[in-house]
Design an enzyme around this catalytic site. Sequence first.
Site: not given
Ligand SMILES: Cc1cc2nc3c(=O)[nH]c(=O)nc-3n(C[C@H](O)[C@H](O)[C@H](O)COP(=O)(O)OP(=O)(O)OC[C@H]3O[C@@H](n4cnc5c(N)ncnc54)[C@H](O)[C@@H]3O)c2cc1C
Ligand code: SF4
Length: 482
Positions: A100, A104, A191, A257, A292, A296, A298, A446
């Site tokens: 990554c 983006c 990220t 992250e 966004h 992906y 990417c 991710e």
């Molecule tokens: C490597 C990585 C990079 C990331 N980078 C960014 C970034 O740069 N900027 C950013 O803003 N975010 C970033 N994210 C965050 C990403 O958008 C979130 O991980 C994603 O939205 C899921 O949220 P969570 O991790 O809190 O999981 P949760 O929302 O807790 O999800 C876990 C499970 O619970 C379920 N769930 C959640 N809420 C509910 C509900 N109300 N009712 C029923 N089921 C539910 C989901 O469907 C899922 O199956 C990144 C995540 C990762 C893993």
């Molecule tokens: S689109 Fe892909 S490379 Fe770009 S920030 Fe997200 S995961 Fe990283």
Amino acid sequence: MTNPITSGAQYIESLRGRNLRVFFMGERVGEPVEHPVIRPSINAVARTYDLANEDPELATAHSSLIGRRVNRFLHVTESALDVVMQNRMQRRLGQLTGTCFQRCVGMDAFNALYAVTFDLDARHGTTYHPRLKSFLGSCQEQNLVVGGAMTDPKGDRSRGPSAQDDPGLFTRVVERRADGVVIRGAKAHQTGCVNSHWIVVMPTLRLQEADRDYAIVAAIPVSDPGLTFIYGRQSCDTRALEGSEVDQGNAKYAGQEALIVIDDVFVPWERVFMDGEVEFAAPLVDAFTTYHRRSYVCKTGVGDVLIGAAATVAEMNGVSKASHVRDKLVEMAHLNETIYGAGIAASHESRRTRAGNFINDDVLANVCKHNVTRFPFEMARLAQDLAGGLVATLPSAKDFASEVTGPVLRRLLRGRSPGDAEARARMLRLIENMTMGRNAVGYLTESLHGAGSPQAQRIQIERAMKLEEKKNLAKTLAGVNE
Ligand SMILES: Cc1cc2nc3c(=O)[nH]c(=O)nc-3n(C[C@H](O)[C@H](O)[C@H](O)COP(=O)(O)OP(=O)(O)OC[C@H]3O[C@@H](n4cnc5c(N)ncnc54)[C@H](O)[C@@H]3O)c2cc1C
Ligand code: SF4
């Protein structure tokens, strides 16, 4: 104004001496640029600057905002082709870094905000859109990295922000002053945040009237003393501390992250792009995820590397001509191109927003991201299948270097050709890195959660699938009249 950053090397220099509050494994990091675990993630962002010099057609674009070419990661799309070119650039950078490259989120946040602040001003008579343009113009002038901070820690997922036991589980405004707002809270999984110059905080879900203080969008300099960054661990990350390049698999590049704690940060009004207009939180989340989820693609660049690694190991093992091996590589390519197909199609189907920039198709973007939540996992399985068990049992580079065990390993762990044991080990480590190690964070988890968990895409697809229209098509052909 400082001079614009014009190369990867200058970008790396721009990160030095900022005195950020970064914590890794319980200790404050002195200089992130010099930290062996953090540096590969900085190199990945630096690659975006170098690509802009090597291939300006691909990685820069003419910006009407400042009247000259800018890095494509800072560009507001001015045509459908601009949206398509983002995808092409993302695939190329995935191929070059195998991870990554982090820029983006900011790019997609800017484009979403460009459209949404325009609509917001039209409804409320506010001036968020010109403020955003002015902020974005200055980032373009200086060629800066901007992180997009949407995800809050969220606590009890069944409750909204204002219904949580602890109001700090979502980012909010705690004070409004004549000259700006004070913000408190946190953003999770961010990220590239330590590698950015700015972060733009945004609400993470649709909000109700009671959530007014949570409807905040604002740009904060990463060097603000009110920010603390608690660095996320990646599987096998401390191999970077062991001094062996080979055991890291991809020693040069990695993702990043961190959890950002926002402790009473003051933001002047000129950097506030939403404050309290709760009804615009959902359109913003929708616009951001629309962009966004097709970003992906990417992962298809990273997938290209994985297919190449699997094919190379098969060759080294002397099985490259076997029909099932060729078929597995074809399957990997098929999965990879299916992801790309949906993403690039979404971009080709872009439409003009009221603000004048271009946004890709929503359904195809969700299909792209939904495929990404599955196909890289299957590709990782196939790559490990072709790699053989050694991908998980390979002795360390130190054993290869040892006078006692080294000669034994070189003799016993060779493949088709005598003397290929070390090359084979490197290739296996790369596959390990992408499917179980540091870069599996980006390639697998991710892929699953970034831009929303799988269910978030299914909800969007259900909303847009026009079921009644489809039922009517069937009824017409079947001659069913109701
Ligand atoms: C490597 C990585 C990079 C990331 N980078 C960014 C970034 O740069 N900027 C950013 O803003 N975010 C970033 N994210 C965050 C990403 O958008 C979130 O991980 C994603 O939205 C899921 O949220 P969570 O991790 O809190 O999981 P949760 O929302 O807790 O999800 C876990 C499970 O619970 C379920 N769930 C959640 N809420 C509910 C509900 N109300 N009712 C029923 N089921 C539910 C989901 O469907 C899922 O199956 C990144 C995540 C990762 C893993
Ligand atoms: S689109 Fe892909 S490379 Fe770009 S920030 Fe997200 S995961 Fe990283």
